[in-house]
Design a protein around this motif. Structure first.
Motif, PDB file in Angstrom:
ATOM      1  N   ILE A   1     -27.156 -15.306  53.466  1.00  0.00           N
ATOM      2  CA  ILE A   1     -27.335 -14.723  52.131  1.00  0.00           C
ATOM      3  C   ILE A   1     -25.994 -14.509  51.444  1.00  0.00           C
ATOM      4  O   ILE A   1     -25.905 -14.577  50.221  1.00  0.00           O
ATOM      5  CB  ILE A   1     -28.178 -13.421  52.196  1.00  0.00           C
ATOM      6  CG1 ILE A   1     -28.899 -13.192  50.883  1.00  0.00           C
ATOM      7  CG2 ILE A   1     -27.348 -12.218  52.537  1.00  0.00           C
ATOM      8  CD1 ILE A   1     -30.272 -13.747  50.852  1.00  0.00           C
ATOM      9  N   GLY A   2     -24.943 -14.276  52.211  1.00  0.00           N
ATOM     10  CA  GLY A   2     -23.617 -14.117  51.637  1.00  0.00           C
ATOM     11  C   GLY A   2     -23.085 -15.401  51.021  1.00  0.00           C
ATOM     12  O   GLY A   2     -22.202 -15.372  50.181  1.00  0.00           O
ATOM     13  N   LEU A   3     -23.666 -16.503  51.439  1.00  0.00           N
ATOM     14  CA  LEU A   3     -23.240 -17.815  50.938  1.00  0.00           C
ATOM     15  C   LEU A   3     -24.195 -18.346  49.874  1.00  0.00           C
ATOM     16  O   LEU A   3     -24.202 -19.540  49.592  1.00  0.00           O
ATOM     17  CB  LEU A   3     -23.188 -18.815  52.105  1.00  0.00           C
ATOM     18  CG  LEU A   3     -22.379 -18.381  53.324  1.00  0.00           C
ATOM     19  CD1 LEU A   3     -22.587 -19.352  54.477  1.00  0.00           C
ATOM     20  CD2 LEU A   3     -20.909 -18.279  52.970  1.00  0.00           C
ATOM     21  N   VAL A   4     -25.010 -17.491  49.294  1.00  0.00           N
ATOM     22  CA  VAL A   4     -26.077 -17.908  48.390  1.00  0.00           C
ATOM     23  C   VAL A   4     -25.568 -18.745  47.220  1.00  0.00           C
ATOM     24  O   VAL A   4     -26.238 -19.676  46.777  1.00  0.00           O
ATOM     25  CB  VAL A   4     -26.921 -16.699  47.909  1.00  0.00           C
ATOM     26  CG1 VAL A   4     -26.156 -15.849  46.927  1.00  0.00           C
ATOM     27  CG2 VAL A   4     -28.232 -17.159  47.329  1.00  0.00           C
ATOM     28  N   GLU A   5     -24.386 -18.444  46.755  1.00  0.00           N
ATOM     29  CA  GLU A   5     -23.827 -19.199  45.631  1.00  0.00           C
ATOM     30  C   GLU A   5     -23.612 -20.668  45.983  1.00  0.00           C
ATOM     31  O   GLU A   5     -23.660 -21.534  45.118  1.00  0.00           O
ATOM     32  CB  GLU A   5     -22.501 -18.582  45.171  1.00  0.00           C
ATOM     33  CG  GLU A   5     -22.623 -17.178  44.626  1.00  0.00           C
ATOM     34  CD  GLU A   5     -23.396 -17.097  43.320  1.00  0.00           C
ATOM     35  OE1 GLU A   5     -23.381 -18.075  42.555  1.00  0.00           O
ATOM     36  OE2 GLU A   5     -24.015 -16.045  43.071  1.00  0.00           O
ATOM     37  N   ASP A   6     -23.372 -20.940  47.254  1.00  0.00           N
ATOM     38  CA  ASP A   6     -23.062 -22.297  47.695  1.00  0.00           C
ATOM     39  C   ASP A   6     -24.283 -23.064  48.209  1.00  0.00           C
ATOM     40  O   ASP A   6     -24.156 -24.228  48.578  1.00  0.00           O
ATOM     41  CB  ASP A   6     -22.010 -22.262  48.809  1.00  0.00           C
ATOM     42  CG  ASP A   6     -20.714 -21.628  48.344  1.00  0.00           C
ATOM     43  OD1 ASP A   6     -20.369 -21.788  47.154  1.00  0.00           O
ATOM     44  OD2 ASP A   6     -20.054 -20.956  49.159  1.00  0.00           O
ATOM     45  N   LEU A   7     -25.450 -22.406  48.256  1.00  0.00           N
ATOM     46  CA  LEU A   7     -26.637 -23.064  48.785  1.00  0.00           C
ATOM     47  C   LEU A   7     -27.213 -24.057  47.781  1.00  0.00           C
ATOM     48  O   LEU A   7     -27.212 -23.812  46.576  1.00  0.00           O
ATOM     49  CB  LEU A   7     -27.714 -22.028  49.137  1.00  0.00           C
ATOM     50  CG  LEU A   7     -27.390 -21.034  50.243  1.00  0.00           C
ATOM     51  CD1 LEU A   7     -28.530 -20.044  50.414  1.00  0.00           C
ATOM     52  CD2 LEU A   7     -27.100 -21.744  51.554  1.00  0.00           C
ATOM     53  N   THR A   8     -27.748 -25.150  48.321  1.00  0.00           N
ATOM     54  CA  THR A   8     -28.445 -26.111  47.472  1.00  0.00           C
ATOM     55  C   THR A   8     -29.807 -25.544  47.122  1.00  0.00           C
ATOM     56  O   THR A   8     -30.241 -24.537  47.693  1.00  0.00           O
ATOM     57  CB  THR A   8     -28.646 -27.450  48.199  1.00  0.00           C
ATOM     58  OG1 THR A   8     -29.531 -27.237  49.302  1.00  0.00           O
ATOM     59  CG2 THR A   8     -27.322 -28.047  48.678  1.00  0.00           C
ATOM     60  N   LYS A   9     -30.492 -26.190  46.213  1.00  0.00           N
ATOM     61  CA  LYS A   9     -31.839 -25.772  45.820  1.00  0.00           C
ATOM     62  C   LYS A   9     -32.771 -25.771  47.035  1.00  0.00           C
ATOM     63  O   LYS A   9     -33.526 -24.829  47.251  1.00  0.00           O
ATOM     64  CB  LYS A   9     -32.352 -26.723  44.744  1.00  0.00           C
ATOM     65  CG  LYS A   9     -33.502 -26.243  43.958  1.00  0.00           C
ATOM     66  CD  LYS A   9     -33.800 -27.225  42.817  1.00  0.00           C
ATOM     67  CE  LYS A   9     -34.779 -26.635  41.849  1.00  0.00           C
ATOM     68  NZ  LYS A   9     -35.026 -27.547  40.724  1.00  0.00           N
ATOM     69  N   SER A  10     -32.662 -26.806  47.842  1.00  0.00           N
ATOM     70  CA  SER A  10     -33.489 -26.935  49.037  1.00  0.00           C
ATOM     71  C   SER A  10     -33.162 -25.847  50.067  1.00  0.00           C
ATOM     72  O   SER A  10     -34.063 -25.238  50.656  1.00  0.00           O
ATOM     73  CB  SER A  10     -33.283 -28.316  49.655  1.00  0.00           C
ATOM     74  OG  SER A  10     -33.968 -28.424  50.873  1.00  0.00           O
TER      75      SER A  10
ATOM     76  N   SER B   1     -31.811 -22.969  49.465  1.00  0.00           N
ATOM     77  CA  SER B   1     -32.250 -21.689  48.889  1.00  0.00           C
ATOM     78  C   SER B   1     -33.737 -21.492  49.102  1.00  0.00           C
ATOM     79  O   SER B   1     -34.194 -20.403  49.467  1.00  0.00           O
ATOM     80  CB  SER B   1     -31.926 -21.631  47.396  1.00  0.00           C
ATOM     81  OG  SER B   1     -30.549 -21.681  47.183  1.00  0.00           O
ATOM     82  N   SER B   2     -34.507 -22.534  48.885  1.00  0.00           N
ATOM     83  CA  SER B   2     -35.954 -22.476  49.067  1.00  0.00           C
ATOM     84  C   SER B   2     -36.301 -22.199  50.533  1.00  0.00           C
ATOM     85  O   SER B   2     -37.163 -21.368  50.828  1.00  0.00           O
ATOM     86  CB  SER B   2     -36.591 -23.786  48.604  1.00  0.00           C
ATOM     87  OG  SER B   2     -37.978 -23.726  48.760  1.00  0.00           O
ATOM     88  N   THR B   3     -35.613 -22.871  51.431  1.00  0.00           N
ATOM     89  CA  THR B   3     -35.839 -22.662  52.861  1.00  0.00           C
ATOM     90  C   THR B   3     -35.492 -21.235  53.257  1.00  0.00           C
ATOM     91  O   THR B   3     -36.245 -20.588  53.999  1.00  0.00           O
ATOM     92  CB  THR B   3     -34.998 -23.661  53.691  1.00  0.00           C
ATOM     93  OG1 THR B   3     -35.392 -24.988  53.340  1.00  0.00           O
ATOM     94  CG2 THR B   3     -35.179 -23.451  55.180  1.00  0.00           C
ATOM     95  N   LEU B   4     -34.374 -20.725  52.759  1.00  0.00           N
ATOM     96  CA  LEU B   4     -33.949 -19.365  53.072  1.00  0.00           C
ATOM     97  C   LEU B   4     -34.962 -18.347  52.545  1.00  0.00           C
ATOM     98  O   LEU B   4     -35.289 -17.374  53.225  1.00  0.00           O
ATOM     99  CB  LEU B   4     -32.563 -19.088  52.500  1.00  0.00           C
ATOM    100  CG  LEU B   4     -31.905 -17.775  52.893  1.00  0.00           C
ATOM    101  CD1 LEU B   4     -31.753 -17.661  54.407  1.00  0.00           C
ATOM    102  CD2 LEU B   4     -30.548 -17.641  52.221  1.00  0.00           C
ATOM    103  N   LEU B   5     -35.471 -18.582  51.355  1.00  0.00           N
ATOM    104  CA  LEU B   5     -36.477 -17.696  50.786  1.00  0.00           C
ATOM    105  C   LEU B   5     -37.759 -17.719  51.619  1.00  0.00           C
ATOM    106  O   LEU B   5     -38.371 -16.668  51.855  1.00  0.00           O
ATOM    107  CB  LEU B   5     -36.761 -18.082  49.331  1.00  0.00           C
ATOM    108  CG  LEU B   5     -37.553 -17.091  48.508  1.00  0.00           C
ATOM    109  CD1 LEU B   5     -36.901 -15.716  48.503  1.00  0.00           C
ATOM    110  CD2 LEU B   5     -37.718 -17.609  47.090  1.00  0.00           C
ATOM    111  N   ASP B   6     -38.149 -18.893  52.089  1.00  0.00           N
ATOM    112  CA  ASP B   6     -39.323 -18.998  52.964  1.00  0.00           C
ATOM    113  C   ASP B   6     -39.107 -18.228  54.271  1.00  0.00           C
ATOM    114  O   ASP B   6     -40.017 -17.544  54.756  1.00  0.00           O
ATOM    115  CB  ASP B   6     -39.648 -20.462  53.267  1.00  0.00           C
ATOM    116  CG  ASP B   6     -40.218 -21.204  52.064  1.00  0.00           C
ATOM    117  OD1 ASP B   6     -40.667 -20.532  51.098  1.00  0.00           O
ATOM    118  OD2 ASP B   6     -40.205 -22.453  52.084  1.00  0.00           O
TER     119      ASP B   6
END
Length: 146
Positions: free
Chosen positions: A76-85, A87-92
């Motif tokens: 979550i600390g790297l959220v700015e650097d996450l791709t859309k995919s 981010s979606s996986t992390l949210l799931d």
């Protein structure tokens, strides 16, 4: 409820430092047990059936929290650097972990209803919240912020 617990535990552990984590955690647990025991006024029969359920629930929650820390908090600390995919996986993953917490809480209440009257279960929930508030107040007082 669990967010407050995680925040309080994190703050206490941060303040204590890595080397003193275990003694601090043990002291908090001892204080919490005494606080709950006093608030619930359990009969000896109730205590014999309640504490094993309580302790098992705490173990389950700690396992879920550990999974949350390992799988979510580090990313979550790297959220700015996450791709859309990503981010979606992390949210799931976040939703899955929240679901695990919810199921654990539901099972806990169902188990408690077998051994305690509803009023004492509600007193337990209130006692846990009160303990968290008191712990946070003590922490703030020690840090000079409250």
């Amino acid at each position: 409820m669990s967010k407050t617990y995680i925040i309080v535990l994190f703050l206490i552990l941060q303040a204590a430092g890595a080397h003193a984590q275990r003694p601090v955690r043990d002291k908090i647990k001892t204080l919490k047990v005494a606080f709950i025991t006093e608030r619930l006024n359990l009969s000896s029969e109730e205590a014999q059936t309640f504490w094993p359920i309580y302790n098992e629930h705490e173990k389950k929650l700690e396992t879920i929290r550990r999974k949350e820390r390992l799988e979510l908090k580090s990313k979550i600390g790297l959220v700015e650097d996450l791709t859309k995919s990503e981010s979606s996986t992390l949210l799931d993953e976040y939703l899955d972990i929240q679901g695990l917490k919810h199921k654990a809480e539901q099972a806990y209440i169902v188990d408690l209803k077998k051994v305690l009257p509803a009023k004492k279960i509600l007193l337990l929930l209130k006692a846990e919240e009160d303990f968290k508030k008191r712990l946070l107040q003590q922490y703030r007082k020690r840090q000079g912020g409250g």
